[in-house]
Design a protein around this motif. Structure first.
Motif, PDB file in Angstrom:
ATOM      1  N   GLU A 486       0.995  -1.379   0.097  1.00 56.74           N
ATOM      2  CA  GLU A 486      -0.241  -0.013  -0.013  1.00 56.74           C
ATOM      3  C   GLU A 486       0.208   1.553  -0.625  1.00 56.74           C
ATOM      4  OE1 GLU A 486      -1.245   0.807   4.094  1.00 56.74           O
ATOM      5  OE2 GLU A 486      -0.792  -0.852   3.375  1.00 56.74           O
ATOM      6  N   GLN A 487       0.245   2.507  -0.678  1.00 58.92           N
ATOM      7  CA  GLN A 487       0.996   3.563  -0.259  1.00 58.92           C
ATOM      8  C   GLN A 487      -0.178   4.396   0.168  1.00 58.92           C
ATOM      9  OE1 GLN A 487       2.044   4.569  -4.425  1.00 58.92           O
ATOM     10  NE2 GLN A 487       2.742   2.287  -5.092  1.00 58.92           N
ATOM     11  N   GLN A 488       0.638   5.122   1.250  1.00 55.12           N
ATOM     12  CA  GLN A 488      -0.303   6.768   1.350  1.00 55.12           C
ATOM     13  C   GLN A 488      -0.271   7.274   0.034  1.00 55.12           C
ATOM     14  OE1 GLN A 488      -0.736   7.282   4.289  1.00 55.12           O
ATOM     15  NE2 GLN A 488      -2.706   8.580   4.019  1.00 55.12           N
ATOM     16  N   ASN A 489      -1.339   7.930   0.720  1.00 57.87           N
ATOM     17  CA  ASN A 489      -1.882   9.253  -0.860  1.00 57.87           C
ATOM     18  C   ASN A 489      -2.812  10.226  -0.438  1.00 57.87           C
ATOM     19  OD1 ASN A 489      -4.334   9.230  -3.170  1.00 57.87           O
ATOM     20  ND2 ASN A 489      -2.611   9.111  -3.828  1.00 57.87           N
ATOM     21  N   GLY A 490      -1.781  10.769  -0.136  1.00 56.01           N
ATOM     22  CA  GLY A 490      -2.887  12.658   0.716  1.00 56.01           C
ATOM     23  C   GLY A 490      -3.858  11.939   2.464  1.00 56.01           C
ATOM     24  N   LEU A 491      -5.150  12.361   1.759  1.00 56.53           N
ATOM     25  CA  LEU A 491      -5.025  11.411   3.520  1.00 56.53           C
ATOM     26  C   LEU A 491      -6.037  10.010   3.387  1.00 56.53           C
ATOM     27  CD1 LEU A 491      -7.028  14.321   4.532  1.00 56.53           C
ATOM     28  CD2 LEU A 491      -5.070  14.165   5.078  1.00 56.53           C
ATOM     29  N   SER A 492      -5.786   9.589   1.670  1.00 56.63           N
ATOM     30  CA  SER A 492      -6.059   7.950   2.299  1.00 56.63           C
ATOM     31  C   SER A 492      -5.346   7.389   1.808  1.00 56.63           C
ATOM     32  CB  SER A 492      -7.119   8.208   0.753  1.00 56.63           C
ATOM     33  OG  SER A 492      -7.932   7.187   0.473  1.00 56.63           O
ATOM     34  N   ARG A 493      -5.584   5.655   1.168  1.00 59.77           N
ATOM     35  CA  ARG A 493      -4.150   5.092   1.062  1.00 59.77           C
ATOM     36  C   ARG A 493      -4.765   4.301  -0.249  1.00 59.77           C
ATOM     37  NH1 ARG A 493      -0.966   3.728   5.123  1.00 59.77           N
ATOM     38  NH2 ARG A 493      -1.591   4.506   6.869  1.00 59.77           N
ATOM     39  N   ILE A 494      -3.839   4.672  -0.938  1.00 55.91           N
ATOM     40  CA  ILE A 494      -3.996   3.196  -1.792  1.00 55.91           C
ATOM     41  C   ILE A 494      -2.976   2.057  -2.366  1.00 55.91           C
ATOM     42  CG2 ILE A 494      -4.903   5.184  -3.372  1.00 55.91           C
ATOM     43  CD1 ILE A 494      -2.316   5.524  -4.980  1.00 55.91           C
ATOM     44  N   ASN A 495      -3.118   1.065  -3.414  1.00 56.71           N
ATOM     45  CA  ASN A 495      -2.520   0.336  -3.609  1.00 56.71           C
ATOM     46  C   ASN A 495      -3.121   0.147  -5.080  1.00 56.71           C
ATOM     47  OD1 ASN A 495      -1.258  -2.488  -4.410  1.00 56.71           O
ATOM     48  ND2 ASN A 495      -1.746  -2.756  -2.479  1.00 56.71           N
ATOM     49  N   PRO A 496      -1.528   0.963  -6.004  1.00 53.41           N
ATOM     50  CA  PRO A 496      -1.835   0.087  -7.200  1.00 53.41           C
ATOM     51  C   PRO A 496      -1.913  -0.864  -8.038  1.00 53.41           C
ATOM     52  CG  PRO A 496      -0.676   2.538  -6.792  1.00 53.41           C
ATOM     53  CD  PRO A 496      -0.635   1.242  -5.366  1.00 53.41           C
ATOM     54  N   ARG A 497      -0.721  -1.847  -7.656  1.00 53.63           N
ATOM     55  CA  ARG A 497      -0.973  -2.511  -8.269  1.00 53.63           C
ATOM     56  C   ARG A 497      -2.319  -3.360  -7.982  1.00 53.63           C
ATOM     57  NH1 ARG A 497       2.300  -3.018 -12.534  1.00 53.63           N
ATOM     58  NH2 ARG A 497       4.115  -3.043 -12.284  1.00 53.63           N
ATOM     59  N   GLU A 498      -2.687  -3.839  -6.587  1.00 52.84           N
ATOM     60  CA  GLU A 498      -4.095  -4.126  -6.156  1.00 52.84           C
ATOM     61  C   GLU A 498      -5.183  -3.768  -7.178  1.00 52.84           C
ATOM     62  OE1 GLU A 498      -5.033  -5.568  -1.659  1.00 52.84           O
ATOM     63  OE2 GLU A 498      -6.525  -4.470  -2.427  1.00 52.84           O
ATOM     64  N   ALA A 499      -5.311  -2.876  -7.361  1.00 55.63           N
ATOM     65  CA  ALA A 499      -6.446  -2.166  -8.478  1.00 55.63           C
ATOM     66  C   ALA A 499      -5.967  -2.654  -9.409  1.00 55.63           C
ATOM     67  CB  ALA A 499      -5.798  -0.003  -8.569  1.00 55.63           C
ATOM     68  N   GLU A 500      -4.780  -2.277  -9.977  1.00 51.50           N
ATOM     69  CA  GLU A 500      -4.992  -3.246 -11.584  1.00 51.50           C
ATOM     70  C   GLU A 500      -5.614  -4.469 -11.625  1.00 51.50           C
ATOM     71  OE1 GLU A 500      -0.697  -2.550 -13.003  1.00 51.50           O
ATOM     72  OE2 GLU A 500      -0.203  -0.921 -12.673  1.00 51.50           O
ATOM     73  N   LEU A 501      -5.102  -5.491 -10.783  1.00 49.69           N
ATOM     74  CA  LEU A 501      -5.307  -6.224 -10.947  1.00 49.69           C
ATOM     75  C   LEU A 501      -6.737  -6.824 -10.298  1.00 49.69           C
ATOM     76  CD1 LEU A 501      -4.841  -9.764  -9.923  1.00 49.69           C
ATOM     77  CD2 LEU A 501      -4.261  -9.215  -7.976  1.00 49.69           C
ATOM     78  N   THR A 502      -7.098  -5.915  -9.394  1.00 53.05           N
ATOM     79  CA  THR A 502      -8.928  -6.032  -9.720  1.00 53.05           C
ATOM     80  C   THR A 502      -9.489  -5.912 -10.585  1.00 53.05           C
ATOM     81  OG1 THR A 502      -8.876  -5.058  -7.500  1.00 53.05           O
ATOM     82  CG2 THR A 502     -10.760  -5.257  -8.059  1.00 53.05           C
ATOM     83  N   VAL A 503      -8.906  -5.435 -11.466  1.00 51.46           N
ATOM     84  CA  VAL A 503      -9.866  -4.321 -12.358  1.00 51.46           C
ATOM     85  C   VAL A 503      -9.497  -5.407 -14.001  1.00 51.46           C
ATOM     86  CG1 VAL A 503      -9.529  -2.870 -14.660  1.00 51.46           C
ATOM     87  CG2 VAL A 503     -10.174  -1.981 -12.612  1.00 51.46           C
ATOM     88  N   ARG A 504      -8.467  -6.196 -13.471  1.00 48.45           N
ATOM     89  CA  ARG A 504      -8.058  -7.454 -14.176  1.00 48.45           C
ATOM     90  C   ARG A 504      -8.750  -8.403 -14.063  1.00 48.45           C
ATOM     91  NH1 ARG A 504      -3.269  -8.181 -17.520  1.00 48.45           N
ATOM     92  NH2 ARG A 504      -2.746  -6.068 -17.196  1.00 48.45           N
ATOM     93  N   ILE A 505      -9.219  -8.578 -12.743  1.00 53.79           N
ATOM     94  CA  ILE A 505      -9.685 -10.365 -12.253  1.00 53.79           C
ATOM     95  C   ILE A 505     -11.223  -9.808 -12.565  1.00 53.79           C
ATOM     96  CG2 ILE A 505     -10.927 -11.659 -10.488  1.00 53.79           C
ATOM     97  CD1 ILE A 505      -7.783 -12.052 -11.013  1.00 53.79           C
ATOM     98  N   LEU A 506     -12.154  -8.631 -12.109  1.00 52.27           N
ATOM     99  CA  LEU A 506     -12.960  -8.561 -12.599  1.00 52.27           C
ATOM    100  C   LEU A 506     -13.621  -8.374 -14.265  1.00 52.27           C
ATOM    101  CD1 LEU A 506     -16.169  -7.206 -12.419  1.00 52.27           C
ATOM    102  CD2 LEU A 506     -15.012  -5.030 -12.466  1.00 52.27           C
ATOM    103  N   ARG A 507     -12.458  -8.572 -15.308  1.00 48.98           N
ATOM    104  CA  ARG A 507     -12.375  -8.341 -16.893  1.00 48.98           C
ATOM    105  C   ARG A 507     -12.564  -9.943 -16.915  1.00 48.98           C
ATOM    106  NH1 ARG A 507      -7.826  -5.509 -20.360  1.00 48.98           N
ATOM    107  NH2 ARG A 507      -6.777  -6.812 -19.188  1.00 48.98           N
ATOM    108  N   GLN A 508     -11.934 -11.124 -16.464  1.00 48.14           N
ATOM    109  CA  GLN A 508     -11.632 -11.981 -16.793  1.00 48.14           C
ATOM    110  C   GLN A 508     -12.970 -12.193 -16.194  1.00 48.14           C
ATOM    111  OE1 GLN A 508      -8.048 -12.950 -14.229  1.00 48.14           O
ATOM    112  NE2 GLN A 508      -6.963 -12.717 -15.868  1.00 48.14           N
ATOM    113  N   TYR A 509     -13.034 -12.308 -14.921  1.00 51.20           N
ATOM    114  CA  TYR A 509     -14.628 -12.826 -14.817  1.00 51.20           C
ATOM    115  C   TYR A 509     -15.824 -12.403 -15.807  1.00 51.20           C
ATOM    116  CZ  TYR A 509     -18.421 -14.925 -11.531  1.00 51.20           C
ATOM    117  OH  TYR A 509     -19.583 -15.278 -11.843  1.00 51.20           O
TER     118      TYR A 509
END
Length: 632
Positions: A486-509
């Motif tokens: 994970e990474q700090q992004n301003g006042l929130s948090r992000i996980n860029p690789r997990e986001a990419e994986l999430t979109v890819r998994i959704l597309r595969q499904y």
């Protein structure tokens, strides 16, 4: 008991002070783009027409021109301030507070305090608007708590004692009513509401038909009472229950403007009903005459002018009161938010029964704003889902988020009716939250128990980003699990690789299901993340992926809080947290996770770093449960 309420007031004061301090910091330090992305600001603005609405408020329309995809937290009734950006980049705030009257997508109607304020807005360049501290709501809650603590030997004191002690509750004793269209637990809950002389609680876990049950209880109560009040914490919740009552043919008068205005609900608002009244034309003419007199005022007899204005105002007040009384006498249900129950239109009015929906999301103090207006009250909600939103760590640690519904569940379990049959999730999805949060008391209706999207599909999957064999050539992701940190992004948090994986998994499904089938059957998907920063990233990735272009209307991306009360065929949850120290932040609030995993009807995909999450026993049990399904 009084001491506990006094402590609650102290914690509420601390919450208010903390929010005021945080707001001041935002005013001084937060950039425009951060205001917009946090949902508290619009910039730049285009100023549209101005006019007087039916309540004789001076309003102006504004539209945002950029950042159109950003979520926002503007709602009717919320206070706002206008600002301008100077050439140096500094922000200059106008010295008046306005109020949101209406908002939809990228257009907002704002009520202004004076014509001078309108001139400032119209003449401004590089204009913006942001939410400001809602001191009125806090003032109403403080006053409500003071009133409850001071109550002695009256109905309010009795209801207070019932909520905070084991004082006896009273019931009617007539025979139960039959409702063949309801299941047994729903029918029992409606009867418990009808039998209650003091208070009743309808505990509705996800998908159990809480709204259906509450509407039936209100409908049956109206066979015994002329008029009832229905409240909720948010405008959206009020609108939802009001719409369902309208479907049953109940006359609803909606006090305050709905956040999500449908044509039907707009017709039920006090403002629209007021405008449609036959006497309104005469009232408008008198108000117009008053404004014209002021605009054309010349030097002359001040006494004559004041007498003329006074006569016109007296006549206008008589007409306004006459219209109001007719509107209230025609309505069977008065619907408003909890703070809206303090509206001047409701001053002096009393009801036999008050219904409070989504009671588990409302601070106890907010409930006490409305309760004094009724002889008895009914709470509906689920204290195992999202709690009230608090910002101050001290208030949270002190238990300010403990709701009135929780007090009643604790002190008066006899008045609680649990709805036990759920109609949303297939059985495999339902069983884990059932055991964790509802003592295994729920059961899936036969119509949903075994349903799914694909043959031989597993209803729950956990894609573990801590597994080194996750990546392959097709995924185009590095095979190092550290890339999922994970990474700090301003006042929130992000996980860029997990986001990419999430979109890819959704597309595969989606590819497994088939695009034509998805469009034909309108299979809808919710992508959830606990962190707003990750939500923004996921939206961006889906928007940029051409594969999803024809499917975007079926894909919603939002925070857990944004999905409260909703459901989808497929839910994908991006957990974000992935670190060596095992820190999970507010993922430790298991009620929030209960909401996330109970939105899915047929498929739940969790994407997360098990090495981080499974240090917590809840997530470890969830992972073990999902693994057991895959083995089976």
């Amino acid at each position: 008991m009084i001491q506990a309420l006094a402590e609650q007031r102290r914690l509420l004061q601390r919450e208010f002070e903390y929010e005021r301090e945080e707001f001041q910091k935002q005013m001084e330090a937060t950039s425009i783009i951060h205001k917009v992305r946090r949902g508290i600001g619009w910039f730049p603005l285009h100023v549209g027409r101005s006019y007087h609405n039916s309540l004789d408020q001076l309003v102006v329309e504004v539209c945002r021109r950029d950042y159109l995809d950003e979520e926002h937290n503007f709602e009717p009734g919320k206070p706002v301030v206008f600002f301008t950006e100077e050439a140096s980049g500094l922000l200059h705030y106008m010295k008046f507070t306005a109020q949101v009257s209406y908002v939809e997508e990228d257009r907002m109607v704002v009520a202004l305090p004076s014509p001078d304020a309108l001139l400032q807005v119209q003449r401004a360049e590089r204009l913006g608007i942001q939410l400001t501290l809602d001191e009125t709501t806090y003032r109403l809650m403080f006053e409500a708590l003071d009133r409850v603590m001071e109550a002695k030997a009256d109905r309010l004191a009795e209801l207070r004692d019932i909520c905070h002690t084991s004082a006896p509750i009273h019931r009617f004793t007539f025979l139960p009513q039959r409702f063949p269209w309801l299941n047994a637990s729903q029918e029992q809950a409606v009867n418990e509401v009808l039998w209650a002389k003091d208070v009743a609680v309808v505990h509705g876990p996800p998908g159990t038909g809480k709204t259906t049950t509450l509407v039936e209880a209100i409908y049956e109560t109206l066979h015994r009472e002329t008029q009832v009040m229905v409240c909720a914490q948010s405008n959206m919740a009020v609108d939802w229950i009001a719409e369902k009552l309208c479907d049953r043919g109940v006359s609803v008068l909606r006090i305050g403007n709905p956040t999500r205005v449908t044509d039907r609900m707009l017709e039920q608002t006090f403002e629209r009903r007021f405008e449609a009244h036959p006497k309104y034309h005469d009232l408008w003419a008198i108000r117009r005459a008053i404004r014209d007199l002021y605009a054309a005022r010349q030097k002359g007899s001040r006494e004559h002018f004041q007498q003329k204005i006074a006569r016109l105002r007296e006549r206008a007040a008589e007409l306004e009161l006459s219209i109001q009384e007719e509107l209230f006498s025609e309505a069977r249900v008065i619907a408003c938010t909890l703070t809206g129950s303090a509206n001047r239109l409701l001053a002096g009015r009393r009801f036999g029964t008050l219904f409070i929906d989504e009671a588990a999301q409302a601070l106890e103090a907010a409930c006490w704003i409305a309760i004094p207006k009724a002889d008895r009250f009914i709470l509906a909600g689920d204290h195992r889902q999202l709690p009230p939103t608090l910002k101050c760590p001290e208030s949270l640690a002190g238990g300010l988020d403990k709701t009135l519904m929780q007090h009643l569940v604790e002190h008066q379990p006899r008045c609680v009716s649990l709805l036990r049959v759920q109609y949303r999730m297939c059985d495999a999805i339902m069983q884990f939250p059932n055991k964790e949060f509802y003592d295994g008391l729920l059961q899936s209706d036969a119509s949903v128990r075994y349903r799914g999207i694909l043959d031989w599909d597993t209803a729950l999957e956990w894609i573990d980003t801590s597994q080194e064999d996750l990546a392959d050539d097709d995924m185009l992701l590095p095979d190092s699990p550290e890339s999922f940190m994970e990474q700090q992004n301003g006042l929130s948090r992000i996980n860029p690789r997990e986001a990419e994986l999430t979109v890819r998994i959704l597309r595969q499904y989606f590819e497994k299901i088939g695009r034509d089938r998805i469009l034909h059957e309108r299979i809808d998907v919710g992508v959830i993340s606990p962190y707003r920063g990750q939500v923004r990233l996921l939206r961006q990735l889906i928007r940029q992926d051409k594969f999803f272009k024809p499917l975007r209307s079926l894909v919603s991306v939002n925070t857990v809080d944004g999905f409260q009360g909703q459901e989808r065929d497929v839910i994908v949850v991006s957990m974000v947290r992935s670190n060596e120290s095992g820190q999970m932040g507010f993922l430790r609030d298991l009620r929030r996770m209960n909401v996330a995993i109970t939105r899915a009807r047929m498929k739940l995909l969790i994407i997360g770093h098990s090495a981080t999450l499974c240090r917590h026993p809840f997530y470890r049990r969830l992972k073990q449960y999902i693994d057991s399904l895959e083995e089976y």
